[in-house]
Design a protein around this motif. Structure first.
Motif, PDB file in Angstrom:
ATOM      1  N   ALA A 174      39.484  40.067  12.437  1.00  0.00           N
ATOM      2  CA  ALA A 174      39.904  39.006  13.364  1.00  0.00           C
ATOM      3  C   ALA A 174      40.010  39.570  14.782  1.00  0.00           C
ATOM      4  N   ARG A 175      39.496  38.819  15.698  1.00  0.00           N
ATOM      5  CA  ARG A 175      39.510  39.271  17.088  1.00  0.00           C
ATOM      6  C   ARG A 175      40.954  39.282  17.618  1.00  0.00           C
ATOM      7  N   GLU A 176      41.258  40.405  18.241  1.00  0.00           N
ATOM      8  CA  GLU A 176      42.603  40.526  18.813  1.00  0.00           C
ATOM      9  C   GLU A 176      42.649  39.802  20.159  1.00  0.00           C
ATOM     10  N   VAL A 177      43.660  39.075  20.297  1.00  0.00           N
ATOM     11  CA  VAL A 177      43.830  38.322  21.549  1.00  0.00           C
ATOM     12  C   VAL A 177      44.343  39.287  22.623  1.00  0.00           C
ATOM     13  N   GLN A 178      43.503  39.470  23.641  1.00  0.00           N
ATOM     14  CA  GLN A 178      43.882  40.391  24.715  1.00  0.00           C
ATOM     15  C   GLN A 178      44.945  39.745  25.619  1.00  0.00           C
ATOM     16  N   LYS A 179      45.970  40.548  25.802  1.00  0.00           N
ATOM     17  CA  LYS A 179      47.048  40.065  26.683  1.00  0.00           C
ATOM     18  C   LYS A 179      46.691  40.350  28.133  1.00  0.00           C
ATOM     19  N   LYS A 180      47.113  39.523  28.971  1.00  0.00           N
ATOM     20  CA  LYS A 180      46.879  39.722  30.400  1.00  0.00           C
ATOM     21  C   LYS A 180      47.798  40.829  30.911  1.00  0.00           C
ATOM     22  N   GLU A 185      50.488  47.781  35.307  1.00  0.00           N
ATOM     23  CA  GLU A 185      49.773  48.321  34.141  1.00  0.00           C
ATOM     24  C   GLU A 185      48.310  48.615  34.476  1.00  0.00           C
ATOM     25  N   LYS A 186      47.702  47.765  35.270  1.00  0.00           N
ATOM     26  CA  LYS A 186      46.314  47.997  35.684  1.00  0.00           C
ATOM     27  C   LYS A 186      46.192  49.275  36.506  1.00  0.00           C
ATOM     28  N   LEU A 189      46.433  52.349  34.213  1.00  0.00           N
ATOM     29  CA  LEU A 189      45.182  52.570  33.471  1.00  0.00           C
ATOM     30  C   LEU A 189      44.111  53.197  34.356  1.00  0.00           C
ATOM     31  N   LYS A 190      44.064  52.756  35.595  1.00  0.00           N
ATOM     32  CA  LYS A 190      43.074  53.289  36.527  1.00  0.00           C
ATOM     33  C   LYS A 190      43.320  54.773  36.793  1.00  0.00           C
ATOM     34  N   LYS A 191      44.606  55.136  36.981  1.00  0.00           N
ATOM     35  CA  LYS A 191      44.959  56.544  37.205  1.00  0.00           C
ATOM     36  C   LYS A 191      44.615  57.397  35.981  1.00  0.00           C
ATOM     37  N   GLN A 192      44.852  56.860  34.814  1.00  0.00           N
ATOM     38  CA  GLN A 192      44.567  57.594  33.575  1.00  0.00           C
ATOM     39  C   GLN A 192      43.063  57.864  33.431  1.00  0.00           C
ATOM     40  N   LYS A 193      42.239  56.887  33.757  1.00  0.00           N
ATOM     41  CA  LYS A 193      40.785  57.066  33.681  1.00  0.00           C
ATOM     42  C   LYS A 193      40.300  58.121  34.668  1.00  0.00           C
TER      43      LYS A 193
END
Length: 321
Positions: A174-180, A185-186, A189-193
Motif C-alpha cells: 500500500a502506498r504510504e501517504v506522504q506528509k507535508k 524539516e526541509k 534534509l537539505k543540510k543532510q544531503k
C-alpha cells in the motif's frame, strides 16, 4: 448482310450445337422414355386401373364398415412398433443410439463409434476450456455453459501450482501517504544531503592513498619455477637420456677424429705408383663385393679403426692388472 442501326450487323438466332452425339445411344434413350406409352397393351382388355387416391378412399370405407378388421390391423401395427423397439440399442454417455429399421449391423456399429468419438472430443474440449457441453439428441443442437468453480478443485489447483513452483504474484504494498514537511524539516534534509555528498567526495580522494595491510606472520609465495624444458632442448642436469651416455669409446673416437684432422692439415707426401696401386686394391669377396668401391674402402677403414681401439683398451686393462 443487312445492317440495323449504326454499324451493327443483324444477329440471327441459331440453336447452339454441342458436338455430335452417338445416334444409337440417343435412340436408346428415346425408346426408354416412351416405352410405357407405346406397344404396352393392357393385361385385361375390359379392365381399367383406378388411381391410388381412389384406392385409399376405398380402404377407409372398408375400415369404417368393418371396425373389427380395423382393430386387428391396428394391433398388427403396434406389434410391429414393439419389434422395432426391440432392435439393438447402445448407450453412449447420456444419449442412447437405436438401430434404424432395415439398417445393417455393421452400419449401426459404425454410427455408434462415430457418436462415441464425438463425445470424447466434447469431453476434452470441456476440460480444456472449463465449459459444459449440452447436446439436444432430437435436434442435434449444441450449447456451451461455463462450469461452476468448486472449492475442492480450486484447492487441488493451488497445490499443483505450489508443487510446480509456479509464479505467485506478490501483493503490491500500500502506498504510504506522504506528509507535508514543514520549512524547518526541509532545511534539515537539505543540510543532510550536502553533508553526505561531501563525505563521498572525501572518500574518493582517500581511495588513491590507501595502502595494503600486511599482518604479522603472513607468508608471501614467490613465482613458480619451471623444472621442465622444451622437448628438443639438451638436458645436461641429471641422468643422461638413453643413447646419450658418455662412454669410454666416445672419448677414444673423439681423439681419433682430432688426430685425423691434424693429419689432414699436414702436407700430404707424394705417393709412389706402387703405394697407390696397393691402396687401390680392394677385397672383392664376402658380403661387400656388390657395393661400390668408395663405400667399401670407407667401411674397411672404419672397421680397422675400431679393431685398433679395441686392442688399445685391452692393453690398458692388462697394464692396470
Amino acid at each position: 448482310m443487312a445492317v440495323f442501326g449504326p454499324g451493327k450487323p443483324r444477329k440471327i438466332p441459331v440453336p447452339k450445337r454441342h458436338g455430335v452425339r452417338d445416334p444409337l445411344k440417343r435412340k436408346a434413350e428415346l425408346e426408354a422414355a416412351i416405352k410405357d406409352k407405346i406397344n404396352n397393351p393392357p393385361k385385361e382388355r375390359d379392365v381399367q386401373e383406378v388411381s391410388n387416391r381412389f384406392k385409399r378412399f376405398v380402404k377407409l370405407k372398408e375400415q369404417a364398415n368393418n371396425p373389427a378388421a380395423a382393430a386387428a390391423q391396428k394391433r398388427k401395427q403396434q406389434q410391429k412398433r414393439k419389434r422395432d423397439s426391440k432392435r439393438s440399442a447402445l448407450q453412449v454417455g447420456d444419449s442412447v443410439v437405436h438401430q434404424l429399421p432395415k439398417e445393417p449391423e455393421v452400419a449401426f456399429l459404425e454410427r455408434v463409434t462415430k457418436v462415441q468419438q464425438d463425445r470424447v472430443l466434447e469431453a476434452k474440449f470441456s476440460t480444456k476450456y472449463n465449459v459444459e457441453v449440452e447436446r439436444d439428441d432430437s435436434t442435434g443442437a449444441i450449447k456451451l455453459k461455463k462450469k461452476k468453480s468448486h472449492e475442492i478443485d480450486e484447492l487441488l489447483k493451488k497445490k499443483a501450482e505450489e508443487a510446480k513452483g509456479g509464479f505467485k504474484r506478490k501483493k503490491k504494498p500500500a502506498r504510504e501517504v506522504q506528509k507535508k514537511l514543514t520549512l524547518s524539516e526541509k532545511k534539515a534534509l537539505k543540510k543532510q544531503k550536502l553533508a553526505e555528498k561531501q563525505r563521498k567526495e572525501e572518500d574518493k580522494l582517500l581511495e588513491e592513498f590507501q595502502l595494503d595491510k600486511v599482518e604479522f606472520g603472513e607468508v608471501v609465495h614467490g613465482p613458480p619455477t619451471l623444472n621442465t624444458k622444451p622437448r628438443h632442448a639438451d638436458k645436461l642436469d641429471g641422468a643422461p637420456r638413453p643413447g646419450k651416455k658418455r662412454l669410454l669409446l666416445h672419448t677414444m673416437l673423439e681423439q681419433s677424429k682430432e688426430e685425423d684432422e691434424q693429419d689432414e692439415e699436414q702436407p700430404r707426401k707424394k705417393k709412389t705408383k706402387k703405394g697407390a696401386a696397393a691402396e687401390k686394391k680392394v677385397d672383392l669377396k664376402g658380403k661387400r663385393k656388390n657395393l661400390p668401391v668408395a663405400t667399401r674402402m670407407k667401411l674397411d677403414r672404419e672397421q680397422q679403426s675400431v679393431i685398433d681401439m679395441y686392442r688399445q683398451i685391452k692393453k690398458q686393462g692388462r697394464k692396470a692388472e
